[in-house]
Scaffold this motif. Sequence first.
Motif, mmCIF file in Angstrom:
data_model
loop_
_atom_site.group_PDB
_atom_site.id
_atom_site.type_symbol
_atom_site.label_atom_id
_atom_site.label_comp_id
_atom_site.label_asym_id
_atom_site.label_seq_id
_atom_site.Cartn_x
_atom_site.Cartn_y
_atom_site.Cartn_z
ATOM 1 N N UNK A 141 12.725 6.139 -8.477
ATOM 2 C CA UNK A 141 12.016 7.362 -8.097
ATOM 3 C C UNK A 141 12.971 8.230 -7.289
ATOM 4 N N UNK A 142 13.199 9.447 -7.757
ATOM 5 C CA UNK A 142 14.091 10.376 -7.070
ATOM 6 C C UNK A 142 13.306 11.593 -6.612
ATOM 7 N N UNK A 143 13.866 12.339 -5.649
ATOM 8 C CA UNK A 143 13.201 13.523 -5.131
ATOM 9 C C UNK A 143 12.147 13.171 -4.093
ATOM 10 N N UNK A 144 11.506 14.198 -3.583
ATOM 11 C CA UNK A 144 10.491 14.014 -2.553
ATOM 12 C C UNK A 144 9.261 14.858 -2.867
ATOM 13 N N UNK A 145 8.104 14.387 -2.413
ATOM 14 C CA UNK A 145 6.864 15.144 -2.554
ATOM 15 C C UNK A 145 6.563 15.512 -3.986
ATOM 16 N N UNK A 146 6.247 16.785 -4.224
ATOM 17 C CA UNK A 146 5.916 17.263 -5.558
ATOM 18 C C UNK A 146 7.125 17.332 -6.479
ATOM 19 N N UNK B 231 8.618 10.734 -15.855
ATOM 20 C CA UNK B 231 7.385 11.289 -15.333
ATOM 21 C C UNK B 231 7.703 12.163 -14.126
ATOM 22 N N UNK B 232 6.833 13.120 -13.865
ATOM 23 C CA UNK B 232 6.985 13.967 -12.682
ATOM 24 C C UNK B 232 5.658 14.030 -11.940
ATOM 25 N N UNK C 161 0.817 -1.211 0.000
ATOM 26 C CA UNK C 161 0.000 0.000 0.000
ATOM 27 C C UNK C 161 0.850 1.260 0.000
ATOM 28 N N UNK C 162 2.094 1.114 0.409
ATOM 29 C CA UNK C 162 2.984 2.276 0.431
ATOM 30 C C UNK C 162 3.857 2.344 -0.810
ATOM 31 N N UNK C 163 3.556 1.504 -1.807
ATOM 32 C CA UNK C 163 4.319 1.492 -3.038
ATOM 33 C C UNK C 163 4.351 2.906 -3.635
ATOM 34 N N UNK C 164 5.533 3.423 -3.833
ATOM 35 C CA UNK C 164 5.668 4.795 -4.335
ATOM 36 C C UNK C 164 5.145 4.955 -5.755
ATOM 37 N N UNK C 165 5.001 3.862 -6.486
ATOM 38 C CA UNK C 165 4.475 3.957 -7.844
ATOM 39 C C UNK C 165 3.011 4.384 -7.851
ATOM 40 N N UNK C 166 2.259 3.938 -6.870
ATOM 41 C CA UNK C 166 0.808 4.136 -6.865
ATOM 42 C C UNK C 166 0.477 5.626 -6.832
#
Length: 375
Positions: free
Chosen positions: A125-130, A146-147, A19-24
């Motif tokens: 996935x790099x960076x944080x938040x927006x 993608x961003x 559920x915490x998969x960053x892709x989702x």
Amino acid sequence: MKKFYFILAVFLCSYTGFSQNELVGEWYLDSFSIDSATYNNVYAFVNTIEFTDDIIYENYLEYSGSSTCNAFFGEYNSTSDTIEFSSLGSTLVDCYGEPRGTFEAIYFSLLSNNSTGSSAFSYVITGEGEEQILTLTNSNNSSIFYSKTNPNSILHSTWYLETVIEGGITYNVTAGSPSLTLQANPHPFFGTMTFAGEGVCNDYVGEYGMYYGNGDEMRITSMTPTTDLCEPPSTIETAYFSVLGDTSANLFKFEIINNGTNLVLTSVPDPLDRSVNALGDILILGTEALSVHDVDYNEIAIVKNPAKDQLELNIADDLLFQNLNYSIYSMEGKLMSKSKLNIKNIDVSAFTTGLYFINIGNEDKVISSLKFLKE
């Protein structure tokens, strides 16, 4: 009882991790790269992809999105660093022959591995938040970027000239608002599109085509200006029309930088006998016209280009005390340096070798945008 707790713990850990998969979630298409050529999303459409955690069958989950012409959908499965797409489907809006249709066809081909049924990518996935960036890379080293925010890059609109670089000489707009309006609807038979604009005292019309073999490129096929005499004569219009209307040197690489606020056209080699002397000519345009207040300054120029450790500006002393700021960006749009403009020499010793932009302006808008090479 211990066995029951163990099974429950495994289930909860698996569910929590999934559920915490960053892709989702929803991502915006920024660009994709094939054979070292980069294709940027420069169309006035919201181009997204959304990964869900809804199981369709076995280990496959659902994804969907919107592209430059059509909505699309399919299934995927993923690990912590790989993703596999399958069964790409889409709506059937016909935009064949339009630039956005060509762009979409290349994108769908990459996403579906040329419609072979499945397509595998590694991802990071790099960076944080927006500020997060999702990068997918397949076995051929082709990548999709993608961003978390819309890249806000729209090519087909009205742009206003800020700078012309012709033959190594830089001309900054100091009067009027020369413009370039790019239309997106191709001729039904010839496939070319129209453009129009203004110089300092003349208007012009023309036709162009977009090409994707080496990334984002456009070829000016014709350009016809009016022939009024500017009083006084305008060096900026002469340089602008010379670069834009040179039919022997009319292939340009286009880039939209600075969060969608600047369009850069750079002359590039052309298989159709491009003039060697025209290589490196550059047009820099912005989304807003410069007002009289904005251009009521002496010309600002770079003294030595390429720069080594110090970027030296040719700027009047009194401009150093007019509450101006400077910002330096990489060609990828990354902010490298920003400060008040109170000195003529800016330290760039920490920059890596490459091309950069320095924007100079006040709190309202940019009054000068210059390109320089760091040795």
